[in-house]
Design an enzyme around this catalytic site. Structure first.
Site, PDB file in Angstrom:
ATOM      1  N   GLY A   1      66.498  49.118  18.848  1.00 39.61           N
ATOM      2  CA  GLY A   1      66.617  47.977  19.769  1.00 39.61           C
ATOM      3  C   GLY A   1      65.688  46.843  19.339  1.00 39.61           C
TER       4      GLY A   1
ATOM      5  N   ARG B   1      71.526  50.770  15.103  1.00 42.77           N
ATOM      6  CA  ARG B   1      71.133  52.181  15.229  1.00 42.77           C
ATOM      7  C   ARG B   1      72.131  52.928  14.351  1.00 42.77           C
ATOM      8  NH1 ARG B   1      67.830  51.806  19.918  1.00 42.77           N
ATOM      9  NH2 ARG B   1      68.668  50.507  21.567  1.00 42.77           N
TER      10      ARG B   1
ATOM     11  N   ASP C   1      60.360  54.860  17.699  1.00 44.34           N
ATOM     12  CA  ASP C   1      60.117  56.226  17.219  1.00 44.34           C
ATOM     13  C   ASP C   1      61.330  56.837  16.507  1.00 44.34           C
ATOM     14  OD1 ASP C   1      61.497  56.369  19.601  1.00 44.34           O
ATOM     15  OD2 ASP C   1      60.347  58.052  20.408  1.00 44.34           O
TER      16      ASP C   1
ATOM     17  N   THR D   1      59.117  47.809  19.838  1.00 47.67           N
ATOM     18  CA  THR D   1      60.028  48.205  20.914  1.00 47.67           C
ATOM     19  C   THR D   1      59.443  47.719  22.232  1.00 47.67           C
ATOM     20  OG1 THR D   1      60.829  50.067  22.257  1.00 47.67           O
ATOM     21  CG2 THR D   1      58.974  50.540  20.834  1.00 47.67           C
TER      22      THR D   1
ATOM     23  N   ASP E   1      59.709  49.235  24.903  1.00 48.96           N
ATOM     24  CA  ASP E   1      59.427  50.398  25.755  1.00 48.96           C
ATOM     25  C   ASP E   1      57.949  50.810  25.770  1.00 48.96           C
ATOM     26  OD1 ASP E   1      62.160  50.427  26.126  1.00 48.96           O
ATOM     27  OD2 ASP E   1      62.513  52.056  24.706  1.00 48.96           O
TER      28      ASP E   1
ATOM     29  N   ASP F   1      56.502  53.145  24.076  1.00 51.42           N
ATOM     30  CA  ASP F   1      56.494  54.608  24.211  1.00 51.42           C
ATOM     31  C   ASP F   1      56.049  55.299  22.918  1.00 51.42           C
ATOM     32  OD1 ASP F   1      58.680  53.846  22.713  1.00 51.42           O
ATOM     33  OD2 ASP F   1      60.120  55.119  23.736  1.00 51.42           O
TER      34      ASP F   1
ATOM     35  N   ARG G   1      63.705  53.287  28.663  1.00 52.89           N
ATOM     36  CA  ARG G   1      64.220  54.599  28.240  1.00 52.89           C
ATOM     37  C   ARG G   1      63.516  55.709  29.033  1.00 52.89           C
ATOM     38  NH1 ARG G   1      67.470  55.214  23.786  1.00 52.89           N
ATOM     39  NH2 ARG G   1      66.929  53.236  22.867  1.00 52.89           N
TER      40      ARG G   1
END
Ligand code: F6P
Length: 320
Positions: A11, A72, A103, A126, A128, A130, A172
């Site tokens: 993304g 992706r 990741d 990202t 996110d 994360d 996510r």
């Protein structure tokens, strides 16, 4: 080392362009050649790539998205797909690869390195946030600011109509965007996947607020915890309050990157080039406690980034 390549994968996130610019300019500064790979690992497999120069990255530091495009790639998850990518490493004389992504992209990069011994350097990009091994990933700060801006706007109409709003945000499996934006935006409740939530407690809090004269309430729900529509339905059934849902969706991924993200991206992109030049083959660059740090690529996906309980508890206390 004479020639490196750079790609963006997964993304997109605001600040990826600033990272590309840093990689290209830092590499050229040190006399390296740079190949830009389009559409992430898909372009790597399909040889959709070409040389970049100082001008290729002019006027992009302030732009959201990624000028290299992203994807992706399912094919890169297969050995035949990675073999095709390796053929292009040989064909284009690539001696090191900078991957700006999340990741999932780093997992693919790690396998590729282990199979073909191509030096890979990860730059976390990202919204996110994360990824372990870095306090911040590129794009997170901008996304949080986008959510906070949305909360401000929703607050205006929520007050006028005395309504409860449920805002569903991305992330996510991570509640990092929800938690950070929830504190900054003064949300009444924050629902995140990392922590069990009790919908009755959320409702009681809402009810208490209305009884003491609150004109509106805003509840932030991370997409990984529950759907905004689902939460809205339960709350209105249990409380009888009028609830509305706003799903912020992909607008959280766009927009001009914040100064923080541009600086982070510039520093991480430049350090990735230094790492490749000094012979590091499988690392990620990141920022911890304000310092640029590096770690083995595996660290990025070894565990789950824990949420900050101090922030969570503080948000609860301040929204009492
Ligand atoms: O990883 C970034 C992210 O925006 C997540 O927050 C979200 O769940 C996902 O990507 C959406 O992916 P796509 O753009 O493929 O719909």
């Amino acid at each position: 080392m004479l020639r490196i390549a750079v790609l963006t994968s997964g993304g997109d996130s605001p600040g990826m362009n600033a990272a590309i610019r840093a990689v290209v300019r830092k590499a050229i500064y040190h006399g390296l050649e740079v190949i830009g790979i389009q559409r992430g690992f898909s372009g790597f497999i399909e040889a959709d790539m070409g040389p970049m120069n100082l001008g290729s990255v002019a006027d992009i530091i302030h732009r959201g998205g990624t000028v290299l495009r992203t994807a992706r790639s399912e094919e890169f998850k297969t050995y035949p797909g990675r073999t095709k990518a390796y053929a292009n490493v040989a064909r284009f004389g690539i001696q090191g690869l900078v991957i700006i992504g999340g990741d999932g992209s780093f997992r693919g990069a790690r396998v590729f390195h282990d199979e073909f011994n191509v030096p890979v350097l990860g730059v976390p990009g990202t919204i996110d946030n994360d990824i372990t091994g870095t306090d911040y990933s590129i794009g997170f700060d901008t996304a949080v600011n986008t959510v906070v801006e949305a909360i401000n706007k929703i607050r205006d109409t929520a007050t006028s109509h005395e309504r409860t709003f449920i805002l569903e945000v991305m992330g996510r499996e991570s509640g990092c965007i929800a938690l950070t934006a929830g504190l900054a935006g003064g949300a009444e409740s924050i629902i995140i996947p990392e922590l069990e939530f009790n919908i009755d407690e959320v409702c009681e809090k809402l009810y208490r607020g209305y009884k003491r004269g609150k004109l509106h309430s805003i509840i932030i729900v991370a997409e990984g915890a529950a759907g905004g529509m689902e939460i809205s339905k339960v709350i209105s059934e249990k409380t009888g309050l009028e609830t509305k849902v706003t799903i912020l969706g992909h607008l959280q991924r766009g927009g001009t990157p914040s100064a923080f993200d541009r600086i982070l991206a510039s520093r991480l992109g430049a350090r990735a080039v230094e790492m490749l030049m000094s012979g590091h083959h499988k690392h990620m660059v990141g920022m911890m406690a304000g310092e640029i740090v590096t770690c083995p690529l595996e660290t990025a996906f070894a565990g789950k980034q824990p949420i900050d309980m101090d922030v969570y508890n503080l948000a609860a206390v301040l929204s009492i």
